[in-house]
Design a protein around this motif. Structure first.
Motif: not given
Length: 320
Positions: A318, A195, A190, A197
């Motif tokens: 998520d 990605d 992540r 996040t």
């Protein structure tokens, strides 16, 4: 290889307020010892590989109670018993739920810790994470008799030097970080080119002086092998949109003469939010390759072009 052959760990920096230090790269061992049995040829090769990590350039080796059914720790323990480790090297492990029942309470944390110590042949451990608390609620983990109480007791009694939480989903990790119960945090898949996040999570951790591990900078394969490799992202399938986006990244990398995998790893290594990037490896040659990548510069113009790309269509979503 002997201790005399090896210098201090490379690229060493404090791991937040944990009291420990880490190299920019930490070696991951989730597959170490898989399909081996004590005494067979594969076991001997795995022990030799573990020894190379323990005497290699990086300060920390990451494992877990449940990796390869416990064989990862057992192989590392056998390598420690045979040749020790070079100064400044240490093993980081994780306590895990009971895989047959899902129980993950204070008592299970202690049993998991004891199992790990037995396999590794040690009485104490430096850093231990709470690993994937998916079978319990946040309230159960933090409550009386819960898993976090067990970890805190281990730290209070001097059996563990620092405690962390290791998980994927960012919203839940942020709740754990907000408790101020932990010294370090680990997230995977992540904070990559694809990605990002985990950025707010890592910012939360930085505000608290926590150590930050960023695992899986290649997203499980896609950012190492490329858009046409068929590799997935974050333990799952990819999409045509994501493959096309990675293809655009590959074009930018090619224009600047750097491989996709180099840029993917350097993305994490250059981040001020990350203390150490965990990279899973399966061969001694991979250690040499990682050092080469670590020392490879990426032109500023390459980063500038990458920043102008639209956000990647990540396959991770998520939930709160």
């Amino acid at each position: 290889m002997t201790v005399a052959d090896v210098g201090p760990p490379v690229d060493l920096r404090p791991l937040g307020r944990s009291g420990f230090s880490a190299s920019g790269i930490t070696l991951g061992t989730s597959s170490l010892g898989r399909d081996t049995r004590p005494g067979d040829d594969r076991d001997a090769a795995a022990i030799e590989f573990a020894a190379a990590m323990l005497h290699g350039p990086y300060a920390l080796i990451d494992t877990s109670n449940e990796y390869a059914g416990g064989r990862s720790e057992a192989v590392l323990g056998a390598a420690l018993a045979r040749g020790g480790s070079s100064p400044g090297r240490a093993i980081v492990t994780k306590v895990d739920r009971d895989l047959s029942t899902g129980i993950f309470d204070r008592d299970r944390v202690w049993r998991s810790f004891e199992e790990s110590c037995r396999r590794l042949g040690v009485d104490r451990l430096g850093i231990v994470h709470l690993h994937d608390p998916v079978t319990i609620s946040f309230t159960e983990a933090m409550g009386s008799g819960g898993a976090v109480q067990g970890l805190a007791e281990l730290r209070e009694q001097g059996l563990v030097g620092a405690i962390g939480v290791a998980f994927g989903e960012v919203p839940l990790l942020r709740r754990y970080v907000a408790t101020d119960a932990f010294d370090v945090v680990l997230s995977h898949n992540r904070y990559t080119l694809v990605d990002r996040t985990a950025a707010p999570l890592f910012e939360d951790a930085a505000e608290r002086g926590m150590g930050v591990f960023n695992a899986a900078p290649f997203g499980g394969g896609l950012l190492a092998r490329g858009s046409r490799s068929g590799a997935g992202y974050a333990y799952g399938d990819t999409t045509a949109e994501l493959r096309a986006w990675v293809g655009r990244v590959e074009e930018i990398c090619a224009r600047h003469g750097v491989p996709l995998a180099t840029v993917a790893l350097q993305f994490s290594l250059r981040s001020p939010l990350v203390h150490s990037t965990i990279v899973g490896i399966s061969s001694t040659a991979r250690i040499v390759g990682l050092e080469r990548v670590r020392l490879t510069g990426v032109p500023d113009e390459c980063w500038d072009e990458l920043e102008r790309l639209p956000p990647a269509p990540s396959t991770i979503h998520d939930t709160e």
